[in-house]
Design a protein around this motif. Sequence first.
Motif, short mmCIF file in Angstrom:
data_model
loop_
_atom_site.label_atom_id
_atom_site.label_comp_id
_atom_site.label_asym_id
_atom_site.label_seq_id
_atom_site.Cartn_x
_atom_site.Cartn_y
_atom_site.Cartn_z
N ASP A 1 0.83 -1.20 0.00
CA ASP A 1 0.00 0.00 0.00
C ASP A 1 0.86 1.24 0.00
OD1 ASP A 1 -2.32 -1.38 -0.09
OD2 ASP A 1 -2.65 -1.36 2.10
N ARG A 2 0.47 2.18 -0.84
CA ARG A 2 1.14 3.49 -0.85
C ARG A 2 0.42 4.39 0.14
NH1 ARG A 2 1.70 5.65 -6.83
NH2 ARG A 2 2.80 7.26 -5.66
N PRO A 3 1.03 5.54 0.49
CA PRO A 3 0.36 6.48 1.39
C PRO A 3 -0.97 6.92 0.82
CG PRO A 3 2.68 7.04 1.16
CD PRO A 3 2.39 5.96 0.16
N ALA A 4 -1.94 7.10 1.70
CA ALA A 4 -3.29 7.46 1.29
C ALA A 4 -3.32 8.82 0.62
CB ALA A 4 -4.21 7.45 2.50
N VAL A 5 -4.11 8.92 -0.43
CA VAL A 5 -4.33 10.21 -1.11
C VAL A 5 -5.57 10.84 -0.51
CG1 VAL A 5 -4.81 11.35 -3.29
CG2 VAL A 5 -3.26 9.40 -3.23
N PRO A 6 -5.45 11.97 0.15
CA PRO A 6 -6.62 12.59 0.77
C PRO A 6 -7.68 12.94 -0.27
CG PRO A 6 -4.59 13.57 1.58
CD PRO A 6 -4.22 12.72 0.42
N ALA A 7 -8.93 12.72 0.10
CA ALA A 7 -10.02 13.03 -0.82
C ALA A 7 -10.06 14.51 -1.15
CB ALA A 7 -11.35 12.59 -0.20
N VAL A 8 -9.60 15.36 -0.21
CA VAL A 8 -9.63 16.79 -0.46
C VAL A 8 -8.68 17.18 -1.59
CG1 VAL A 8 -7.87 17.30 1.27
CG2 VAL A 8 -9.52 19.07 0.65
N LYS A 9 -7.59 16.42 -1.76
CA LYS A 9 -6.67 16.71 -2.86
C LYS A 9 -7.32 16.35 -4.21
CE LYS A 9 -2.23 16.17 -2.49
NZ LYS A 9 -0.83 15.63 -2.43
N ILE A 10 -8.04 15.23 -4.23
CA ILE A 10 -8.76 14.87 -5.45
C ILE A 10 -9.81 15.93 -5.77
CG2 ILE A 10 -10.23 13.12 -6.52
CD1 ILE A 10 -8.89 11.04 -4.78
N GLY A 11 -10.48 16.40 -4.73
CA GLY A 11 -11.47 17.46 -4.93
C GLY A 11 -10.84 18.73 -5.47
N LEU A 12 -9.62 19.04 -5.02
CA LEU A 12 -8.93 20.23 -5.52
C LEU A 12 -8.64 20.10 -7.01
CD1 LEU A 12 -7.48 22.94 -5.13
CD2 LEU A 12 -5.43 21.64 -4.51
N PHE A 13 -8.20 18.92 -7.44
CA PHE A 13 -7.91 18.73 -8.86
C PHE A 13 -9.18 18.83 -9.71
CE2 PHE A 13 -3.80 17.19 -7.48
CZ PHE A 13 -2.97 17.55 -8.52
N VAL A 14 -10.28 18.32 -9.19
CA VAL A 14 -11.55 18.47 -9.91
C VAL A 14 -11.93 19.94 -10.01
CG1 VAL A 14 -14.02 17.94 -9.85
CG2 VAL A 14 -12.35 16.17 -9.26
#
Length: 237
Positions: free
Chosen positions: A44-57
Amino acid sequence: MNVILVFLAAVAAIIIWWLSGQRLTSKPWLETGSVRLPAHDGADRPAVPAVKIGLFVFLGVVGALFSLAVSAYFMRMASADWWGMPIPRLLWVNTAALALSSAALQWAKREARHGRMEALRPALVTGLALAVFFLVGQIQAWRELTAAGYVLADNPANSFFYMLTGLHGLHIFGGLAVLTHTTVKAFSTDVAPERLRLSVDLSTIYSHFMLAVWLLLFALFAGWANDFVDLCRTLLK
């Protein structure tokens, strides 16, 4: 139309490149908190925060908005009532300030990754101060133009200049609110290092994106983008 297609293709390429690097195979909209991504070696790699995905969207939506405005700018240029306006020299200073602000936040991101709070705080303050300087400089540039007679309703070129720079300034102002909160947290004694690193990372990504948008707008106002668009049209024929 060619302009908006090129811009949207560039935004899509950046998003696809980032997602491919993260190997995003999960469904973040069905999960809460962070998204854990598989690594290439099976661990497992370090978790990608959902807020970062939201920022890219969000940045994708902002990119589409500016691409539509730039496309309308080029289409309106063909009208007979269009005549250009001079670019204040202050815009060069403002551009340098925004670039240095983005560089300072990149510095802050590196210091936050290594947990060096003594260097992180001045980096954040520098980035924040330069971003504020950029906004103040933009307002001063508006004042210089209006004092010279280049008012909003004088011709379409003026209207587009004030509209695009104002829209960009509003996005910078929104980013300043988050950056100010992050800077205040950096001076707090009970801040969680993980949350602070995430805040600095998000602010840095946003700053880099806004710098890229401004460089595009500056090239547009200076007339440099016209030659690029003509070259694209020639290649697409």
